[in-house]
Design an enzyme around this catalytic site. Structure first.
Site: not given
Ligand SMILES: Nc1ncnc2[nH]cnc12
Ligand SMILES: CSC[C@H]1O[C@H](OP(=O)(O)O)[C@H](O)[C@@H]1O
Length: 289
Positions: A210, A212
């Site tokens: 992703d 974030d």
């Molecule tokens: N955006 C994110 N923040 C923290 N851990 C994750 N693991 C997968 N995506 C994440």
């Protein structure tokens, strides 16, 4: 030290159901540092022995701040692992690091709190260098393997470790970008610190799931979408491990991390805490004998 490779694989969220190992055998290894996340599966891929441990336990039972990182590293050391490759689901903090891609992490910023982050303590104080927390040799092999397995790979990247289990706020996500963080996760620390204290060369392959929360044009992190990307990548992750084992040279040459504790313990020998020293038999037995 023998010249045989024994590769410890810490399987993260994207690889929690294990690997196809030849001569697989699941064993419970006890640790003086408490309960590890689960049993260790010993086996082989070609000429390389492998020890697999699911970081969150089978079925993803343990949240990131409750993982007993010390016990996990300790049991891998007891399994006579020589090098540790960690696999981790990560968020991206950079436009050019896209979901579905892999990152061979080479630096960490540790934002975790109240996790046990050292094997040492009162009565046996040690200071190891962590300037370069990742073993460049293992990271190179792991990156090459990810490419052979078909992954789009970024070599190098700074991983911001947060406690979670919640994902970050937009302000935090932007702050980590300003700190030159490239990716974000909840488990790389203290895992990498502890591997160094245990004289285990460590590398991490992150699987981007992703973006974030830094992009104004996107909703926050959606776990359903994260799991979808993770599932789509789990085969590539397993194939990466197989490619790594296939490509490792027959004989393992030593690296400086194998002796990271050589001059690190500074507590005078005659006043060391005998109980702690006993617990350190696997991690630091080489220098405490
Ligand atoms: N955006 C994110 N923040 C923290 N851990 C994750 N693991 C997968 N995506 C994440
Ligand atoms: C399932 S997304 C959040 C979860 O995934 C990562 O785990 P791991 O590093 O073990 O793959 C992340 O750090 C969180 O624990």
């Amino acid at each position: 030290m023998s010249d045989e490779w024994i590769i410890g694989i810490i399987g993260g969220s994207g690889l929690s159901e294990g690997l196809a190992l030849e001569e697989a055998q699941e064993i419970e290894i006890r640790s003086p540092f408490g309960e590890p996340s689960g049993p260790v599966t010993l086996g082989r891929i070609g000429h390389v022995r492998v020890a697999f441990l699911a970081r969150h336990g089978k079925g993803h039972r343990v949240p990131p701040s409750q993982v007993n990182y010390r016990a996990n590293i300790d049991v891998l050391k007891r399994a006579r692992v020589t090098d540790v490759l960690a696999l981790s689901a990560i968020g991206s903090l950079r436009e050019e690091i896209e979901p579905g891609q892999f990152v061979a992490v080479d630096q960490f910023i540790d934002r975790t709190t109240s996790r046990e982050n050292s094997f040492f303590g009162p009565g046996c104080v040690a200071h190891v260098s962590l300037a370069d927390p990742v073993c460049p040799r293992l990271a190179k092999h792991a990156g090459d393997a990810a490419k052979s397995a078909g992954a789009a790979l970024h070599r190098g990247g700074t991983y911001v470790a947060i406690d979670g289990p919640q994902f970050s706020t937009r302000a935090e996500s932007r702050l980590y970008r300003a700190w030159a963080g490239d990716v974000i996760g909840m488990t790389g620390m203290p895992e990498a610190r502890l591997a160094r204290e245990a004289e285990l060369p460590y590398a991490m392959l992150g699987m981007v799931t992703d973006y974030d929360s830094f992009r104004d044009d996107q909703e926050g992190v959606d776990i359903t979408a994260v799991l979808k990307v993770m599932q789509a990548n789990s085969k590539t992750a397993a194939k990466t491990v197989a490619e790594l084992c296939r490509a490792l040279p027959e004989k393992r040459e030593p690296v400086p991390i194998d002796t990271a504790l050589e001059h690190a313990i500074i507590t005078a020998q005659d006043i060391r805490d005998s109980e702690l020293v006993a617990k350190l038999d696997a991690v630091a037995g080489r220098v405490l004998k």
